[in-house]
Design an enzyme around this catalytic site. Sequence first.
Site, PDB file in Angstrom:
ATOM      1  CG  LEU A   1      -3.245   3.008   7.531  1.00 59.57           C
ATOM      2  CD1 LEU A   1      -2.838   2.550   8.919  1.00 59.57           C
ATOM      3  CD2 LEU A   1      -2.286   4.060   6.990  1.00 59.57           C
ATOM      4  CG  ASP A   2      -4.498  -2.882   2.109  1.00 54.23           C
ATOM      5  OD1 ASP A   2      -3.422  -2.803   1.474  1.00 54.23           O
ATOM      6  OD2 ASP A   2      -5.188  -3.914   2.144  1.00 54.23           O
ATOM      7  CB  ILE A   3      -5.055   3.323  -0.779  1.00 54.36           C
ATOM      8  CG1 ILE A   3      -5.881   4.030   0.296  1.00 54.36           C
ATOM      9  CG2 ILE A   3      -5.406   3.814  -2.170  1.00 54.36           C
ATOM     10  CD1 ILE A   3      -7.376   3.863   0.176  1.00 54.36           C
TER      11      ILE A   3
ATOM     12  CB  THR B   1      -0.978  -4.164  -0.479  1.00 57.48           C
ATOM     13  OG1 THR B   1      -2.133  -4.587   0.258  1.00 57.48           O
ATOM     14  CG2 THR B   1      -0.686  -5.169  -1.578  1.00 57.48           C
TER      15      THR B   1
END
Length: 173
Positions: free
Chosen positions: A103-105, A139
Site C-alpha cells: 500500500l505504499d509502492i 503516497t
Amino acid sequence: KLYAMKVFPNKSGEVSPFFRNEQRFAFLSHPNITNGFHFVEESHLPDFSQAVSYTIMEYLPNGDMFDLLIGKKVNLDDKLIRTLFHQLIDALDYLHQNQVAHLDIKLENLMIGSDYTLRIIDFDLAHRLSDENVKAKGTKCYRAPELKNRCCKDLEAADIYSAGVILFALKAR
C-alpha cells in the site's frame, strides 16, 4: 556484511505504530523484499532526545529507484526496465499470496541491492488482506484513488495500480 538501521521515535512513551507494523511483517522472505531482521522496541540512542524503537536490516548501497531515475546514473533501456518491473511484480505476487498488501509502492520504496536486484522496503503502512480497518493512504501520485478516498475494497489491486505508475514513470522519463 553491512547493515542499515531504521529508527522510529517513540511518542508520549508509546512505541510507534509504524514500528509495530514493520515488526508485524518480519516473517516475509523473498529475494525482492527487504525487511528488518532485528527489532528493538525501546532504546536510548545517543543522538536522540527521546526513546526510540529501531530495526536492523540489510544495507542497500545502490540507492532507490527515484535516485536511479532522476540521477540518470544508469541507462534505463527497455530490457532493464522490464527486468526491474518483473522483479516488482514477483515481489507483489509473493506479498499477495501471503495475504499482505504493501500500500505504499513508490520509487523511493524500491531500493537497488548490492547485487543490483530490486528490493521493496518500508512496510510501515502495509496491511493484511483481511484487515478491516485500512488506515494507509499511500503516497500522492502513486496511490490508487480508492486508497485516497478510504474506500479501498481490493488491496491487491491498489498495489498493482501503484506498480503501473512505477512502470509509467520508468518508461516516460
